[in-house]
Scaffold this motif. Structure first.
Motif, PDB file in Angstrom:
ATOM      1  N   LEU A   3       0.865  -1.314  -0.054  1.00  0.00           N
ATOM      2  CA  LEU A   3      -0.121   0.129  -0.044  1.00  0.00           C
ATOM      3  C   LEU A   3       0.915   1.211   0.091  1.00  0.00           C
ATOM      4  CD1 LEU A   3      -3.086   0.302   0.020  1.00  0.00           C
ATOM      5  CD2 LEU A   3      -3.177   0.609   2.393  1.00  0.00           C
ATOM      6  N   TYR A   4       0.485   2.439  -0.747  1.00  0.00           N
ATOM      7  CA  TYR A   4       1.241   3.632  -0.787  1.00  0.00           C
ATOM      8  C   TYR A   4       1.442   4.255   0.550  1.00  0.00           C
ATOM      9  CZ  TYR A   4       2.141   8.265  -2.495  1.00  0.00           C
ATOM     10  OH  TYR A   4       2.743   9.659  -2.629  1.00  0.00           O
ATOM     11  N   LEU A   5       0.193   4.216   1.190  1.00  0.00           N
ATOM     12  CA  LEU A   5       0.161   4.960   2.560  1.00  0.00           C
ATOM     13  C   LEU A   5      -0.435   3.890   3.540  1.00  0.00           C
ATOM     14  CD1 LEU A   5      -0.887   8.720   1.435  1.00  0.00           C
ATOM     15  CD2 LEU A   5       1.470   7.710   2.197  1.00  0.00           C
ATOM     16  N   TRP A   9      -6.167   6.189   7.932  1.00  0.00           N
ATOM     17  CA  TRP A   9      -5.913   7.266   7.119  1.00  0.00           C
ATOM     18  C   TRP A   9      -6.780   8.637   7.121  1.00  0.00           C
ATOM     19  CZ3 TRP A   9      -7.678   2.027   4.948  1.00  0.00           C
ATOM     20  CH2 TRP A   9      -6.700   1.465   4.301  1.00  0.00           C
ATOM     21  N   ASN A  13      -5.331  11.162   2.597  1.00  0.00           N
ATOM     22  CA  ASN A  13      -4.433   9.753   2.453  1.00  0.00           C
ATOM     23  C   ASN A  13      -5.270   8.940   1.734  1.00  0.00           C
ATOM     24  OD1 ASN A  13      -2.353  11.144   3.917  1.00  0.00           O
ATOM     25  ND2 ASN A  13      -2.642  10.268   5.575  1.00  0.00           N
ATOM     26  N   LYS A  16      -5.529   9.906  -1.993  1.00  0.00           N
ATOM     27  CA  LYS A  16      -4.120   9.557  -2.534  1.00  0.00           C
ATOM     28  C   LYS A  16      -3.800   8.172  -3.060  1.00  0.00           C
ATOM     29  CE  LYS A  16      -1.682  13.539  -0.468  1.00  0.00           C
ATOM     30  NZ  LYS A  16      -0.513  13.883   0.366  1.00  0.00           N
ATOM     31  N   CYS A  17      -4.273   7.123  -2.104  1.00  0.00           N
ATOM     32  CA  CYS A  17      -4.138   5.707  -2.328  1.00  0.00           C
ATOM     33  C   CYS A  17      -4.871   5.305  -3.628  1.00  0.00           C
ATOM     34  CB  CYS A  17      -4.567   4.944  -0.831  1.00  0.00           C
ATOM     35  SG  CYS A  17      -3.377   5.108   0.400  1.00  0.00           S
ATOM     36  N   LYS A  20      -3.069   6.378  -6.474  1.00  0.00           N
ATOM     37  CA  LYS A  20      -1.645   5.781  -6.721  1.00  0.00           C
ATOM     38  C   LYS A  20      -1.935   4.307  -7.222  1.00  0.00           C
ATOM     39  CE  LYS A  20       2.585   5.013  -6.219  1.00  0.00           C
ATOM     40  NZ  LYS A  20       3.821   5.701  -7.119  1.00  0.00           N
ATOM     41  N   HIS A  21      -3.306   3.549  -6.774  1.00  0.00           N
ATOM     42  CA  HIS A  21      -3.296   2.347  -7.154  1.00  0.00           C
ATOM     43  C   HIS A  21      -4.440   2.167  -7.991  1.00  0.00           C
ATOM     44  CE1 HIS A  21      -0.559   1.024  -3.914  1.00  0.00           C
ATOM     45  NE2 HIS A  21      -1.057   1.924  -3.105  1.00  0.00           N
TER      46      HIS A  21
END
Length: 214
Positions: A3-5, A9, A13, A16-17, A20-21
């Protein structure tokens, strides 16, 4: 594991995840075009910019669309339908108050002070119905959630009709190419596209079947 973060969360956040994914994970669960919804939510909710009531209305619509898309996968232990119901309630309140302001404005010119008070009233009313999501897992799924969604039956019919029409179209094209009596010289890519399309439709039909079973 990748996982990115890591949790816990914040909203920023979490979005953002998603971004990113998106291509590797979430784009396989919901339509990839919904990435624009994620970007819209992040832009207006996580950058500190002021948000007016018109923007809030758009954000609520985008949120409903995102919840609706993920509802085809799971109800997430009842959290998703509760969140959808609360967001829909906020949207209805905002629409109702906005309509009242428009009607009032057509009758008389409202001063800037009255408009400010009305905006504050909307915010207070919306805050009053905001759910305590920390306790959402304790609340059971309301049995009428799916029934209450606007034009739900029409959406289902439209999806099934679209799947049938596409399967019918591809099937006719494939069988024409397999029939030696009707073989014509065509581009190979067309046949491959039809075959790949049927594979995607097979996955879509399985998703629909699972949804109906639920």
């Amino acid at each position: 594991q990748i996982l990115y973060l890591k949790p816990p969360w914040t909203l920023a956040n979490l979005l953002k995840c998603y971004k990113k994914h998106w291509m590797a994970v979430f784009g396989y669960v919901v339509p990839r075009s919904l990435l624009s919804t994620i970007e819209c939510l992040y832009k207006h909710l996580c950058t500190g910019k002021p948000v007016d009531t018109s923007t809030v209305r758009v954000l609520l619509q985008e949120s409903k669309q995102l919840f609706h898309a993920f509802s085809s996968r799971s109800d997430y232990n009842g959290v998703l339908p509760q969140a959808y119901a609360e967001v829909n309630k906020l949207y209805e309140i905002l629409t109702e108050v906005r309509g009242a302001l428009v009607r009032s404005d057509s009758e008389q010119d409202l001063s800037e002070d009255i408009m400010v008070l009305s905006e504050n009233a909307v915010c207070e009313k919306m805050e009053a119905v905001t759910p305590n999501l920390q306790n959402s897992e304790e609340k059971k799924l309301h049995p009428s959630f799916h029934v209450a969604q606007e034009n739900r039956h029409q959406e289902i019919w439209s999806v099934l009709e679209g799947v049938w029409n596409t399967i019918n179209l591809y099937s006719i094209e494939i069988f024409q190419k397999l029939d030696s009596n009707t073989v014509t010289v065509t581009a190979k890519s067309s046949f491959e596209e039809a075959f790949l399309g049927l594979q995607k439709l097979l996955a879509a039909v399985n998703d629909i079947r699972e949804g109906i079973s639920r």
